[in-house]
Design a protein around this motif. Structure first.
Motif, PDB file in Angstrom:
ATOM      1  N   MET A 216      24.732  58.630  29.368  1.00 22.74           N
ATOM      2  CA  MET A 216      25.322  59.028  30.653  1.00 22.74           C
ATOM      3  C   MET A 216      26.826  59.194  30.492  1.00 22.74           C
ATOM      4  O   MET A 216      27.335  60.282  30.510  1.00 22.74           O
ATOM      5  CB  MET A 216      25.052  57.955  31.719  1.00 22.74           C
ATOM      6  N   GLY A 218      28.791  57.899  27.887  1.00 25.75           N
ATOM      7  CA  GLY A 218      29.222  58.105  26.499  1.00 25.75           C
ATOM      8  C   GLY A 218      30.397  57.240  26.085  1.00 25.75           C
ATOM      9  O   GLY A 218      31.000  57.458  25.037  1.00 25.75           O
ATOM     10  N   CYS A 222      27.705  52.293  30.728  1.00 25.64           N
ATOM     11  CA  CYS A 222      26.514  52.306  31.595  1.00 25.64           C
ATOM     12  C   CYS A 222      25.296  51.615  30.988  1.00 25.64           C
ATOM     13  O   CYS A 222      24.387  51.212  31.701  1.00 25.64           O
ATOM     14  CB  CYS A 222      26.152  53.745  31.959  1.00 25.64           C
ATOM     15  N   GLY A 223      25.230  51.524  29.685  1.00 26.60           N
ATOM     16  CA  GLY A 223      24.103  50.867  29.024  1.00 26.60           C
ATOM     17  C   GLY A 223      22.886  51.753  28.834  1.00 26.60           C
ATOM     18  O   GLY A 223      21.880  51.310  28.275  1.00 26.60           O
ATOM     19  N   PHE A 235      25.048  49.943  21.598  1.00 27.96           N
ATOM     20  CA  PHE A 235      25.155  51.139  22.425  1.00 27.96           C
ATOM     21  C   PHE A 235      25.434  52.308  21.497  1.00 27.96           C
ATOM     22  O   PHE A 235      26.479  52.332  20.825  1.00 27.96           O
ATOM     23  CB  PHE A 235      26.266  50.988  23.467  1.00 27.96           C
ATOM     24  N   CYS A 237      26.409  55.224  21.909  1.00 25.53           N
ATOM     25  CA  CYS A 237      27.598  56.069  22.127  1.00 25.53           C
ATOM     26  C   CYS A 237      28.853  55.469  21.509  1.00 25.53           C
ATOM     27  O   CYS A 237      29.704  56.218  21.022  1.00 25.53           O
ATOM     28  CB  CYS A 237      27.793  56.348  23.615  1.00 25.53           C
TER      29      CYS A 237
HETATM   30  S1  FES Z   1      25.989  56.282  27.363  1.00 21.23           S
HETATM   31 FE1  FES Z   1      26.569  54.705  28.688  1.00 21.23          FE
HETATM   32  S2  FES Z   1      26.784  52.993  27.369  1.00 21.23           S
HETATM   33 FE2  FES Z   1      26.345  54.647  26.040  1.00 21.23          FE
END
Ligand code: FES
Ligand code: FAD
Length: 290
Positions: A216, A218, A222-223, A235, A237
């Motif tokens: 979401m 990046g 957001c997790g 994570f 990203c």
């Molecule tokens: S896309 Fe949100 S924590 Fe990696």
């Protein structure tokens, strides 16, 4: 706004765009990705930066049309603009001189492996490239990858080009000829990255895979892109997107990526119906951008 300078269809449903994004181009390293939004109604989707030209201020992205947003992207043309191009995101790929390294690209993963293969070649490796596709028409970047590879192999599921079989069959064949391979990079469908990692693990060959969980923001907030690697939560990203393939919980990744399948399909079907409702191409595009 980020202007699309050129568009090229590489294969059925696979499109290459060169986009004016000077700040991203200046900082790009192999393995980085961007998160784009086509327009202000659009979803954010991550795409690998396949190439960049810092002087020209451009980046190259290659997208396979599989759902609503990638379809919306595919309808854009040179002269159109993307609303957001955020990046470069993610860690650069760890580039080592292994001596001999094998880069494996499956499907559109071939586009993602290209900058990494280039960096590995520039680091002095003997570069062996294996590209896997369902059929001949879906093989992309052959000229580019052949050009930088010391050895280059194609496998197709139906045998229409190169060797009939899977990338792991080609890897097995190559290792019988040259067992000195010390590193493998594999990017493609999750099931392919799992198969390559399962194959190389007992052989003790370092294997990097680039994970593609749903993302979401990046930026680690957001997790959404949570993955399990070596029993730890990461994570993708900010900790990846590349990880040690021998430690990744691929089953969990596959399950998580299927979470919104019904909603994604419904959204794609609705979008296609809206497009079909507009017979004229330019009107359809206006509808897509609305
Ligand atoms: S896309 Fe949100 S924590 Fe990696
Ligand atoms: C780091 C990274 C790099 C990527 N690089 C490329 C690339 O260079 N070229 C390319 O064609 N694809 C790439 N992808 C995959 C691409 O982001 C998805 O195909 C795209 O988001 C699908 O969106 P959609 O709306 O068209 O499809 P949807 O119908 O919404 O979804 C289809 C499938 O795509 C995946 N997906 C959906 N939304 C997202 C999201 N926000 N983030 C990640 N995956 C999602 C899910 O597996 C989903 O089941 C990359 C993914 C990641 C995580």
């Amino acid at each position: 706004m980020f202007e699309i300078l050129s568009k090229e269809n590489l294969a059925q449903s696979v499109t290459k765009f060169v986009v004016h994004a000077p700040y991203v181009a200046r900082k790009h390293k192999a393995g980085n990705f961007v998160i784009i939004r086509v327009n202000d109604h659009g979803e954010r989707i991550p795409l690998t930066i396949c190439d960049s030209d810092a002087e020209a201020g451009t980046i190259t992205i290659i997208a396979q049309t599989i759902g609503k947003t990638t379809k919306l992207l595919s309808l854009q043309n040179a002269g159109d603009s993307l609303l957001d191009v955020a990046g470069p995101l993610g860690n650069p790929t760890p580039i080592h001189n292994f001596g001999t390294v094998v880069c494996i690209g499956g499907g559109v993963g071939t586009a993602e492996v290209f900058p990494i293969a280039t960096a590995l070649k520039n680091a002095g490796n003997k570069l062996v490239t294996i590209v896997g596709a369902r059929t001949k028409d879906l093989v992309i970047l052959e000229k580019e990858l052949r050009g930088i590879s010391d050895e280059y192999f194609i496998t197709t599921d139906d045998g229409s080009y190169g060797m009939k079989g899977l990338v792991t069959n080609a890897l097995d064949n190559y290792l019988k000829k040259d067992p000195n391979v010390k590193g493998v990079y594999a990017i493609g469908p999750i099931i392919m990255m799992k198969a390559v990692s399962d194959f190389t693990k007992p052989l003790g060959i370092s294997t990097y895979v680039s994970l593609n969980p749903i993302m979401m923001d990046g930026t680690g907030m957001c997790g959404a892109c949570r993955v399990s690697v070596g029993g730890e939560t990461k994570f993708a990203c900010v900790d990846g997107p590349e990880f040690d393939g021998h430690k990744v919980d691929f089953e969990e990744l596959m399950t998580r990526n299927r979470s919104y399948m019904d909603l994604e399909k419904a959204s794609f079907d609705r979008f296609n119906e809206e497009l079909e409702g507009h017979s004229c191409g330019s009107v359809a595009k206006e509808a897509a951008n609305a």
